[in-house]
Design a protein around this motif. Sequence first.
Motif, PDB file in Angstrom:
ATOM      1  N   LYS A 141      11.176   3.767  -3.973  1.00 58.03           N
ATOM      2  CA  LYS A 141      10.697   3.326  -2.656  1.00 58.03           C
ATOM      3  C   LYS A 141       9.680   4.314  -2.094  1.00 58.03           C
ATOM      4  O   LYS A 141       8.666   3.913  -1.512  1.00 58.03           O
ATOM      5  CB  LYS A 141      11.881   3.191  -1.708  1.00 58.03           C
ATOM      6  N   LYS A 142       9.935   5.589  -2.284  1.00 58.40           N
ATOM      7  CA  LYS A 142       8.998   6.616  -1.823  1.00 58.40           C
ATOM      8  C   LYS A 142       7.667   6.488  -2.548  1.00 58.40           C
ATOM      9  O   LYS A 142       6.597   6.509  -1.928  1.00 58.40           O
ATOM     10  CB  LYS A 142       9.601   8.001  -2.065  1.00 58.40           C
ATOM     11  N   VAL A 143       7.695   6.335  -3.872  1.00 59.20           N
ATOM     12  CA  VAL A 143       6.464   6.238  -4.656  1.00 59.20           C
ATOM     13  C   VAL A 143       5.708   4.963  -4.324  1.00 59.20           C
ATOM     14  O   VAL A 143       4.469   4.933  -4.322  1.00 59.20           O
ATOM     15  CB  VAL A 143       6.802   6.317  -6.164  1.00 59.20           C
ATOM     16  N   GLN A 144       6.418   3.897  -4.017  1.00 58.13           N
ATOM     17  CA  GLN A 144       5.774   2.641  -3.684  1.00 58.13           C
ATOM     18  C   GLN A 144       4.972   2.724  -2.392  1.00 58.13           C
ATOM     19  O   GLN A 144       4.104   1.886  -2.149  1.00 58.13           O
ATOM     20  CB  GLN A 144       6.813   1.522  -3.570  1.00 58.13           C
ATOM     21  N   GLY A 145       5.245   3.728  -1.585  1.00 54.15           N
ATOM     22  CA  GLY A 145       4.482   3.914  -0.358  1.00 54.15           C
ATOM     23  C   GLY A 145       3.101   4.490  -0.588  1.00 54.15           C
ATOM     24  O   GLY A 145       2.317   4.606   0.359  1.00 54.15           O
ATOM     25  N   ASN A 146       2.788   4.858  -1.825  1.00 54.32           N
ATOM     26  CA  ASN A 146       1.483   5.420  -2.160  1.00 54.32           C
ATOM     27  C   ASN A 146       0.667   4.350  -2.884  1.00 54.32           C
ATOM     28  O   ASN A 146       0.931   4.031  -4.039  1.00 54.32           O
ATOM     29  CB  ASN A 146       1.649   6.660  -3.042  1.00 54.32           C
ATOM     30  N   ASP A 147      -0.339   3.822  -2.208  1.00 54.46           N
ATOM     31  CA  ASP A 147      -1.144   2.735  -2.778  1.00 54.46           C
ATOM     32  C   ASP A 147      -1.987   3.177  -3.967  1.00 54.46           C
ATOM     33  O   ASP A 147      -2.550   2.326  -4.672  1.00 54.46           O
ATOM     34  CB  ASP A 147      -2.060   2.143  -1.699  1.00 54.46           C
ATOM     35  N   ALA A 148      -2.083   4.475  -4.204  1.00 59.54           N
ATOM     36  CA  ALA A 148      -2.910   4.964  -5.308  1.00 59.54           C
ATOM     37  C   ALA A 148      -2.265   4.689  -6.664  1.00 59.54           C
ATOM     38  O   ALA A 148      -2.944   4.739  -7.684  1.00 59.54           O
ATOM     39  CB  ALA A 148      -3.170   6.456  -5.154  1.00 59.54           C
ATOM     40  N   TYR A 149      -0.948   4.415  -6.673  1.00 57.82           N
ATOM     41  CA  TYR A 149      -0.243   4.204  -7.929  1.00 57.82           C
ATOM     42  C   TYR A 149      -0.134   2.714  -8.250  1.00 57.82           C
ATOM     43  O   TYR A 149       0.175   1.903  -7.371  1.00 57.82           O
ATOM     44  CB  TYR A 149       1.168   4.790  -7.867  1.00 57.82           C
ATOM     45  N   SER A 150      -0.351   2.382  -9.500  1.00 54.52           N
ATOM     46  CA  SER A 150      -0.100   1.022  -9.975  1.00 54.52           C
ATOM     47  C   SER A 150       1.389   0.851 -10.232  1.00 54.52           C
ATOM     48  O   SER A 150       2.156   1.828 -10.243  1.00 54.52           O
ATOM     49  CB  SER A 150      -0.880   0.760 -11.260  1.00 54.52           C
ATOM     50  N   ALA A 151       1.812  -0.385 -10.479  1.00 55.22           N
ATOM     51  CA  ALA A 151       3.220  -0.643 -10.772  1.00 55.22           C
ATOM     52  C   ALA A 151       3.667   0.140 -12.004  1.00 55.22           C
ATOM     53  O   ALA A 151       4.751   0.733 -12.023  1.00 55.22           O
ATOM     54  CB  ALA A 151       3.442  -2.136 -10.969  1.00 55.22           C
ATOM     55  N   ALA A 152       2.828   0.141 -13.040  1.00 53.80           N
ATOM     56  CA  ALA A 152       3.184   0.861 -14.265  1.00 53.80           C
ATOM     57  C   ALA A 152       3.298   2.357 -13.996  1.00 53.80           C
ATOM     58  O   ALA A 152       4.193   3.026 -14.536  1.00 53.80           O
ATOM     59  CB  ALA A 152       2.146   0.600 -15.350  1.00 53.80           C
TER      60      ALA A 152
END
Length: 306
Positions: A141-152
């Motif tokens: 959930k924390k990482v999903q808050g960063n739009d710079a990362y793709s799902a993979a």
Amino acid sequence: MGTAPDIATMSAWPQLGITPGPVLRIFGMRRSGNHAVINWLARNAPGGRSLFFNDCTPGRKPFETYRAVEIDGERVAGNGGDPVKLAARAGDGTALMFSYEDAMPNERRRRPVSVGVDEALISHEVVICRGILNWAASLLKKVQGNDAYSAAERVAIVLKALGGYARMLELAMAEDELGVVVIRYEPWMTDAGYRAGLLERLGFEARDDSLGEVQRYGNGSSFQADAGAVDELNTLDRWKEMRDDPEYRIIMWLAAQDEALCGKLETVYPDDARQLVKLRQSGQAGRAPQQNSAQDTAQAQILRRN
């Protein structure tokens, strides 16, 4: 590792220019409740006096590579502050704590985890741990808050962190043999007797048994950004909020394929291990296995499809 060194006979730490009281070196994976636990320790330090260096860099000098400094539970500096001047403000006899995230003392490394530190002067090694279902949910959930990362990329970040998580489990499995103090986040949240026992073991005082305020490191809670108090957080059921998330389902299914990881979980977090084993046996990513009992049904509704 024994009791706190006698401050009357212990020489001052040259890195800080003070003679501290008890010294805790603290390890924990990100999103394991580290800062909530450390703030509680600061509030219960002997005499209410503490000096905390947050998130030091492994393999380097900790008091030159920290992210922030707290005195008596209050943040007083970010990185780049003068550690000697900050330590002077805290004074001799204060409880000294310094922490590492996503690193464990049983890692294989060329350099000591804390360069330039006489480990004989560390009173206790502390490891904060959290069950994999809620930990992975909070980290994702924390990482999903960063739009710079793709799902993979998000999935890869959590999977990579599983290596450190497994080493954390190894420490928890050998707690007595290794002399480390393991603080399990779940009973820490719910059991006042458990918290009191930890304070006694560490030589700290029972000064404040509250769970305290939400700490704002890492922007606070991944799920409840506006929560003010730790006891307002629904931290024991994060997996329920993520169980239908496709990225979470993939991570849990892949974790379930790691039989060594599941074996370690069986010792430390048997309920979590049971859910991963059933998921592996189902042979289907993103789909929960059939349940065998009402208890299992209540505990194992992860990764289900509507």
